[in-house]
Design an enzyme around this catalytic site. Structure first.
Site, PDB file in Angstrom:
ATOM      1  N   ILE A  81      -6.499   8.807  -0.843  1.00 14.73           N
ATOM      2  CA  ILE A  81      -6.723   7.102  -1.188  1.00 14.73           C
ATOM      3  C   ILE A  81      -8.103   6.865   0.327  1.00 14.73           C
ATOM      4  O   ILE A  81      -7.289   7.182   1.373  1.00 14.73           O
ATOM      5  CB  ILE A  81      -5.236   6.226  -0.509  1.00 14.73           C
ATOM      6  N   SER A  82      -8.787   5.754   0.204  1.00 14.48           N
ATOM      7  CA  SER A  82      -9.415   5.273   0.634  1.00 14.48           C
ATOM      8  C   SER A  82      -8.863   5.093   2.361  1.00 14.48           C
ATOM      9  O   SER A  82      -7.554   3.920   2.198  1.00 14.48           O
ATOM     10  CB  SER A  82     -10.700   4.518  -0.021  1.00 14.48           C
ATOM     11  N   GLN A  83      -9.927   4.203   3.563  1.00 15.91           N
ATOM     12  CA  GLN A  83      -9.334   4.203   4.366  1.00 15.91           C
ATOM     13  C   GLN A  83      -9.110   2.470   3.854  1.00 15.91           C
ATOM     14  O   GLN A  83     -10.092   1.890   3.522  1.00 15.91           O
ATOM     15  CB  GLN A  83     -10.238   4.320   5.287  1.00 15.91           C
ATOM     16  N   ARG A 137       0.644  -1.327  -0.145  1.00 16.78           N
ATOM     17  CA  ARG A 137       0.127   0.049   0.120  1.00 16.78           C
ATOM     18  C   ARG A 137       0.584   1.031   0.096  1.00 16.78           C
ATOM     19  O   ARG A 137       0.349   2.766  -0.404  1.00 16.78           O
ATOM     20  CB  ARG A 137      -1.196  -0.297   1.251  1.00 16.78           C
TER      21      ARG A 137
END
Ligand code: SAH
Length: 221
Positions: free
Chosen positions: A67-69, A41
């Protein structure tokens, strides 16, 4: 990406993230957990924020986007119920992290991003990771991508005022659409729409907060 991730110094943070997804957030799909335990990530996060890559929150990227959780990535993916051969449409590639998760669990992913710089970067990252079953395009994803329809699964990574109708129409029978919907630009309810032989079934799957979905069947700006 195939096989286990290389040793990159983030193994511990990654496994702690996955443990949190399992025990705190009750993500139960092992395929989702395994791929999130393998994908680097940190390569999707701006350099200055790399040490925060595995934290329990969204992070700013460029152009005012995020950027999404990790939890929301896991939850939306789990709700799609992928088994390995699906044709998937994603709206809002962003960094490409969610795209990489989907591509690792499905047959092929078509992904649309509105912002040119993000599109360019996501494309490069996914190519660097060796993910070949991904086709990216720049444009307004609220209209879907009719050329490759129907889709077994559709994921929308930004929140609009209503469910974009073209996306429902591009679902295969039995297909699932996961989309955040809310009258407020910054908070939504996660919806899952399943297409049946006759009509659709919609389920509410919890509150969420996404950046706005901007386009013809979304917010105007
Ligand atoms: N899941 C991504 C984050 C997506 S943020 C990740 O983890 O990196 C939402 C993205 O949707 C943003 O990049 C934004 O530019 C994009 N977006 C918003 N409206 C869109 C539209 N109509 N079509 C395509 N992309 C859109």
């Amino acid at each position: 990406m195939n096989g286990p991730s290389r040793a990159d110094g983030f193994e511990l943070l990654r496994s702690e993230m996955v443990e949190r997804l399992r025990s705190h957030y009750h993500i139960t799909d092992d395929r989702v957990l395994d791929i999130m335990n393998a994908l680097p990530r940190q390569l999707f996060v701006p350099e200055a924020l790399r040490s925060q890559s595995y934290r329990d929150n969204a992070l700013p990227i460029s152009a005012g986007q995020t950027i999404s959780q990790p939890f929301i990535v896991a939850r939306m993916t789990e709700l799609l119920g992928l088994t390995g051969r699906e044709k998937v449409l994603e709206i809002g590639s962003g960094t490409g992290y969610q795209t990489a998760v989907l591509a690792s669990l499905a047959g092929h992913v078509y992904s649309i991003e509105r912002i040119e710089g993000l599109y360019d970067d996501a494309r490069r990252r996914l190519a660097d990771l060796g993910l070949r079953n991904v086709t990216l395009r720049r444009g307004d994803g609220t209209k879907g991508w009719p050329a490759y329809a129907p889709y077994d699964a559709i994921l929308v990574a930004a929140g609009g005022p209503e469910i974009p109708q073209p996306l429902v129409e591009q679902l295969a029978v039995g297909g699932r659409l996961v989309v955040p919907v809310g009258a407020d630009k910054r908070s939504q309810v996660l919806m899952r729409v399943t297409r049946k032989d006759s009509g659709t079934v919609a389920e509410k799957c919890g509150a969420c907060a996404f950046v706005p979905l901007v386009g013809e069947h979304g917010w105007s700006e």
